[in-house]
Motif scaffolding. Sequence first.
Motif, PDB file in Angstrom:
ATOM      1  N   UNK A 192     -15.558  49.818  32.459  1.00 44.37           N
ATOM      2  CA  UNK A 192     -15.026  48.536  31.610  1.00 44.37           C
ATOM      3  C   UNK A 192     -13.975  49.288  31.235  1.00 44.37           C
ATOM      4  N   UNK A 193     -13.429  50.653  30.870  1.00 43.18           N
ATOM      5  CA  UNK A 193     -12.489  51.185  30.395  1.00 43.18           C
ATOM      6  C   UNK A 193     -11.159  51.078  30.928  1.00 43.18           C
ATOM      7  N   UNK A 194     -11.444  51.684  32.464  1.00 46.71           N
ATOM      8  CA  UNK A 194     -10.512  51.792  33.217  1.00 46.71           C
ATOM      9  C   UNK A 194      -9.995  50.580  33.511  1.00 46.71           C
ATOM     10  N   UNK A 245      -4.187  42.705  47.794  1.00 47.53           N
ATOM     11  CA  UNK A 245      -5.312  42.371  47.756  1.00 47.53           C
ATOM     12  C   UNK A 245      -5.405  42.081  46.417  1.00 47.53           C
ATOM     13  N   UNK A 246      -5.535  40.650  45.605  1.00 48.69           N
ATOM     14  CA  UNK A 246      -5.483  40.419  44.475  1.00 48.69           C
ATOM     15  C   UNK A 246      -6.879  40.218  43.887  1.00 48.69           C
ATOM     16  N   UNK A 247      -7.123  41.234  43.765  1.00 47.33           N
ATOM     17  CA  UNK A 247      -8.514  41.332  43.099  1.00 47.33           C
ATOM     18  C   UNK A 247      -8.582  41.354  41.431  1.00 47.33           C
ATOM     19  N   UNK A 248      -7.620  41.129  41.110  1.00 45.22           N
ATOM     20  CA  UNK A 248      -7.759  40.825  39.637  1.00 45.22           C
ATOM     21  C   UNK A 248      -7.863  39.347  39.029  1.00 45.22           C
ATOM     22  N   UNK A 249      -7.195  38.441  40.065  1.00 41.36           N
ATOM     23  CA  UNK A 249      -7.242  37.051  40.303  1.00 41.36           C
ATOM     24  C   UNK A 249      -8.490  36.864  40.657  1.00 41.36           C
ATOM     25  N   UNK A 250      -9.471  37.041  41.482  1.00 38.06           N
ATOM     26  CA  UNK A 250     -10.446  36.649  42.421  1.00 38.06           C
ATOM     27  C   UNK A 250     -11.781  36.829  40.859  1.00 38.06           C
ATOM     28  N   UNK A 251     -11.879  37.612  39.975  1.00 43.73           N
ATOM     29  CA  UNK A 251     -12.362  38.159  39.415  1.00 43.73           C
ATOM     30  C   UNK A 251     -13.645  36.958  38.174  1.00 43.73           C
ATOM     31  N   UNK A 252     -14.706  37.057  38.195  1.00 37.68           N
ATOM     32  CA  UNK A 252     -15.432  36.069  37.951  1.00 37.68           C
ATOM     33  C   UNK A 252     -15.349  36.124  36.043  1.00 37.68           C
ATOM     34  N   UNK A 253     -15.511  36.597  35.390  1.00 31.76           N
ATOM     35  CA  UNK A 253     -15.742  36.732  34.074  1.00 31.76           C
ATOM     36  C   UNK A 253     -16.668  35.608  33.256  1.00 31.76           C
ATOM     37  N   UNK A 254     -16.772  34.684  33.687  1.00 31.06           N
ATOM     38  CA  UNK A 254     -17.999  33.809  33.875  1.00 31.06           C
ATOM     39  C   UNK A 254     -18.480  33.748  33.913  1.00 31.06           C
ATOM     40  N   UNK A 255     -19.125  34.316  34.914  1.00 33.59           N
ATOM     41  CA  UNK A 255     -20.532  35.184  35.680  1.00 33.59           C
ATOM     42  C   UNK A 255     -20.927  36.150  35.516  1.00 33.59           C
ATOM     43  N   UNK A 256     -19.859  37.305  34.796  1.00 35.32           N
ATOM     44  CA  UNK A 256     -20.241  38.105  34.687  1.00 35.32           C
ATOM     45  C   UNK A 256     -20.082  39.126  33.358  1.00 35.32           C
ATOM     46  N   UNK A 257     -19.332  37.832  32.649  1.00 34.45           N
ATOM     47  CA  UNK A 257     -18.701  38.226  31.113  1.00 34.45           C
ATOM     48  C   UNK A 257     -18.326  40.204  30.535  1.00 34.45           C
TER      49      UNK A 257
END
Length: 258
Positions: free
Chosen positions: A141-143, A239-251
């Motif tokens: 989480x920190x990184x 590899x745009x992983x930050x655009x693919x994140x789902x904070x709505x699921x894992x917050x």
Amino acid sequence: MACELRKRLTVEKGFSLMFGFIKSHQLLSLLLCPGLQIPRLSVLCAQPRECGLWLSLGGFHERGQDWEQTQKIYNCHVLLNSKGSVMATYRKTHLCDVEIPGQGPMHESNSTMPGPSLESPVSTPAGKIGLAICYDMRFPELSLALAQAGAEILTYPSAFGSVTGPAHWEVLLRARAIETQCYVVAAAQCGRHHEARASYGHSMVVDPWGTVVARCSEGPGLCLAQVNLSYLRQLRQHLPVFQHRRPDLYGNLGHPLP
């Protein structure tokens, strides 16, 4: 310059860790030197001016404003610019209270206060640097927070033990690099502190793909690695992983396990 610095900075095992960077062939080269013994921070302020380096130094035992009340220090990571001025200070937020069989117990909270906050990434000639310390690397989480704040290089001055070092040191550093798509720089303390504790060493630099691009051996040493921000940005585009994140699921994942 690298040869001169090797002679000046590679010394017997000590208690401070450092890295710096120099310009080389239009890229930036990281200079990582474990084992430098620094009695006081003021001694270091002359080094950047003399060598033209930014320096990342840690961890220092720092008395905060609450020293009289707590009698506890902070574990502090300091970033100096090429003029020797302090550009950022980060107080370690995750304290290492663990008991590892074969390595001896550590109860950092007995003598250390946790830092109150993260430090925003600092713009440098090498890129934006995020500051952390040792045990912090176990907390993705920190990184991720530093990467989302703009970090391109994550720094972890560390003192991993003789059991956790061989098992977790490299794999954690590579994981932090891969998941944040940042360069990861980790200067590592080495040698025996006392009969019950020894530090693993093996300082290294990992690129955003997760490749170890420079490393030191178990003892004191020096290694060089190039930082190529064009490569970093290209990788993040492919590899745009930050655009693919789902904070709505894992917050927020920072809560303790049930």
